[in-house]
Scaffold this motif. Structure first.
Motif: not given
Length: 732
Positions: A463-464, A495-497, A508-509, A517-518
């Motif tokens: 959602e963020e 983790e959202l970037l 990143r995962a 890093i996507m």
């Protein structure tokens, strides 16, 4: 903890080699273990008429564990033929040392862990538990059907056609005693090692009666382990799923023959028997052995993979209560095999047994390793050439500055399976994996689903990220489309970037020791995001060591000769140096990365070795170097430039700041062709450059391939180099 005694029986073939290479790990880890060496195997048989002498049994009896290298077995006729006549007189029987150990020590359970040590693909971790004492290998095997058995066998029509003398028989023996203890061992292994399921591999659809009894015993034992689910599968189905989806299994338990087959298949799933350890556990003892066997044809060639020996030692240490040390060995093997920089031939490397073992020992001692990265750029437009793939180069430079050089780069089209296949081999092998592009809202933007697929995780709505997309589109007066919801999907646990310059957030995962890093594809979006992650988001990686670079640009030497000369110099110098070579016509550039304190001495040695070839220690051409010299000294050239038909003079004029000067220099160029001419590009051309001034005259010659019209470039750079050397070195 009390000291333990381990009986080490190196055995035959490659057994001594792999144990010699791996055993130093016990000292490296500082373990309270005493090693006592004993004799076993083929040489004992030849010398003494028994493969397991009495003194070896005494050693086993007083030891806490037995580590076996490998032993050789041969058929009875061959075994007797290798005995001395006096030993043959008593008609001794050769019995495999492994069989003797299992029978005498009642080693009923064979344990074969299977794990994804090579990295890539979906992680898996399971083990095969094989019953050792009964089943089809119980020894109830006849080359003619015994009379007592004939009434039972004769029920089969094929048997009745020939009679007892034309039929053989074997019995699959399974007893309550044997079944209960192997099934209990399987459940205890699952409970003690965190495996989620016990799977019995049998053949209940064919061996209906005996398998029904096995199921009864399984249900009775499973009642003592209510937290562990269990299942019964056909052994052939198990083999299929081991190859296709090994991650679905926990503990696989099977009778002797089925377990024999599945355990070797497990070695194949891992990547080969060079990675396969084993333990044999019983009520009166144990032994631990790499699975690969003695491989006599490889003995003494330093090609055997020591990884299985290290992992076997890990099993032994865990059995003795050194669980942390066992985990350290497993981590070290995992690290080395996934990086593949010091592995043996079976894993695609060229390291010797000793070199591969040294890599594992270094990892156990936590010797710092050089991290590596992979870069995957995505988009059909990149493959078509519609857009230049600038992201790959920029990402590589940024990673190198962070001390994480790129090992491999891939450019992939917009295809989910292909993207996932490009990512998987780097999971667990490279420390950082950067995936760039394909995060838009349209149906061909499939990167996020490909990343989730490679990680083996579901896509989940965040959602963020969705609110970030809505806020940005609204701020710029752009309508929010339902397709934009794709941009809020990420692999579970990532983790959202945030993206300050676009709607496509990255993530990143962590997976298998790698950081993935996507990032989106537009450079103005992805490069700032990558810079932030490399600066603040990789605390697990060490800061790059300080490195100095010694650079020399050379002319007149081919790349292979330069590399051979410099590599020998580096070996003799004895400090860590990383050489790199680049050929760009007509130059060979040499870069040596080294500790700062070694740079000056290394530069002196390099200059001495390359004295006849060095043009400059800067990233400049010979013409550029000469232009700077002429400007600094206020010189003009009296140039005989017929050889290049003015090309040299024109290039020099472009590089000079002025054409005025108070002094003059005479330069004459000439060339002699052999096997070709100015228009027929074959053979060679010998270049001569004569330089004269008030101080004297020098002449230099160089023979180069007459490879094409570009030879004019070579002539110009040679002339500039020869002239510059006249000015800097004089006429001596």
């Amino acid at each position: 903890m009390n000291r333990k005694t381990v009986a080490v029986l190196p055995g035959d073939g490659i057994g001594p080699e792999v144990l010699d290479a791996a055993l130093p790990v016990i000292e490296a880890l500082g373990l309270p273990i005493d090693l006592e060496f004993g004799d076993i195997g083929w040489e004992c048989w030849r010398a003494e008429g028994t493969p397991v002498p009495d003194r070896t049994w005494d050693l086993i009896d007083r030891s806490d564990a037995v580590l076996l290298g490998a032993t050789t077995s041969k058929p009875r006729r061959e075994a007797l033929a290798e005995l001395a006549p006096e030993l043959r007189a008593g008609d001794p029987r050769y019995i495999s040392p492994i069989i003797q150990l299992r029978q005498r020590l009642d080693l009923f359970a064979n344990l074969r862990p299977v794990e994804n040590y090579l990295g890539g693909g979906t992680p898996y971790r399971f083990c095969v538990v094989r019953e050792n004492t009964e089943g089809l290998y119980a020894g109830l095997d006849w080359n003619h059907v015994p009379d007592a058995m004939w009434p039972l066998v004769a029920e089969h029509p094929n048997a009745r056609r020939g009679g007892p003398s034309d039929a053989t028989a074997s019995i699959r023996l399974q007893t309550a005693h044997g079944l209960d203890r192997i099934l209990r061992f399987a459940f205890e292994t699952a409970r003690g090692h965190g495996y989620e399921r016990v799977t019995l591999a049998d053949k209940p659809n064919v061996l209906r009666a005996s398998s029904a009894y096995v199921l009864e015993r399984l249900e009775a034992i499973a009642a003592d382990f209510p937290e562990i689910p269990y299942e019964v599968l056909n052994v052939d189905a198990v083999a299929l799923w081991m190859a296709r989806r090994p991650e679905r299994f926990g503990v696989l338990v099977a009778e002797n023959m089925f377990g024999d087959i599945l355990s070797d298949l497990g070695g194949g799933v891992m990547g080969g028997l060079g990675l396969a350890p084993s333990a044999n556990i019983g009520e009166s003892g144990n032994y631990f052995e790499p699975v690969h066997g003695s491989a006599p044809a490889m003995a003494g060639r330093q090609r055997a993979n020591p990884a299985a020996a290290f992992l076997t030692i890990g099993l032994l240490l865990e059995h003795l209560g050194f669980k942390d040390a066992a985990g350290s060995i497993q981590d070290a093997v995992r690290h080395v095999t996934r990086r593949r920089d010091r592995v043996t031939y079976d894993l695609g490397g060229s390291a010797t047994t000793t070199e591969a073992a040294a890599a594992v020992l270094d990892a156990c001692r936590e010797v710092p390793h050089a991290p590596t990265a992979a870069v995957v750029t995505i988009g059909d437009e990149l493959l078509r050439g519609d857009l230049e793939d600038s992201n790959a180069g920029n990402a590589s430079r940024m990673l190198a500055e962070r001390g994480v050089p790129v090992r491999v780069r891939h450019t992939i089209g917009d295809d989910e399976a292909t993207i996932a296949d490009a990512i998987r081999p780097s999971l667990g092998r490279d420390d950082v994996i950067v995936v760039m592009g394909g995060l838009g809202p349209t149906s061909d933007d499939v990167t996020r689903s490909a990343v989730a697929r490679a990680l083996g995780r579901p896509l989940v709505h965040r959602e963020e990220a969705w609110q970030g997309v809505v806020e940005r589109l609204t701020r710029f007066g752009v309508g929010v489309h339902e397709d934009n919801r794709r941009q809020a999907l990420f692999a579970e646990g990532a983790e959202l970037l945030p993206n300050a310059n676009g709607t496509a957030w990255g993530c990143r995962a962590e997976a298998q020791g790698s950081t993935l890093i996507m990032l989106p594809g537009p450079p103005r979006e992805c490069l700032p995001m990558l810079r932030d992650v490399l600066r603040d988001g990789l605390p697990h990686l060490p800061e790059p060591p300080e490195v100095s670079t010694v650079f020399r640009r050379t002319l007149g030497i081919i790349e292979a000769d330069a590399a051979a000369l410099v590599d020998e110099l580096v070996r003799e110098y004895g400090v860590p140096v990383k050489p790199a070579y680049r050929w760009h016509y007509p130059y060979v550039d040499i870069r040596l990365g080294c500790p700062p304190e070694a740079a000056d001495e290394l530069a002196k040695r390099l200059d001495a070795a390359l004295a006849e070839y060095t043009v400059t220690d800067r990233d400049r051409t010979a013409v550029q170097e000469l232009a700077l010299l002429l400007d600094a000294r206020g010189l003009v050239l009296d140039l005989d430039d017929q050889l290049t038909e003015g090309a040299f003079a024109a290039e020099l004029a472009r590089e000079r700041g002025t054409t005025d000067g108070s002094g003059s220099l005479s330069v004459t160029l000439s060339g002699t062709w052999a096997g070709g001419d100015r228009t027929t590009y074959t053979g060679t051309v010998t270049l001569t450059c004569t330089v004269r001034d008030a101080a004297g005259e020098t002449t230099r010659e160089l023979t180069v391939p007459n490879r094409g019209a570009e030879v004019t470039t070579y002539i110009s750079q040679f002339a500039a180099w020869a002239t510059a050397r006249h000015l800097t070195e004089g006429t001596a």
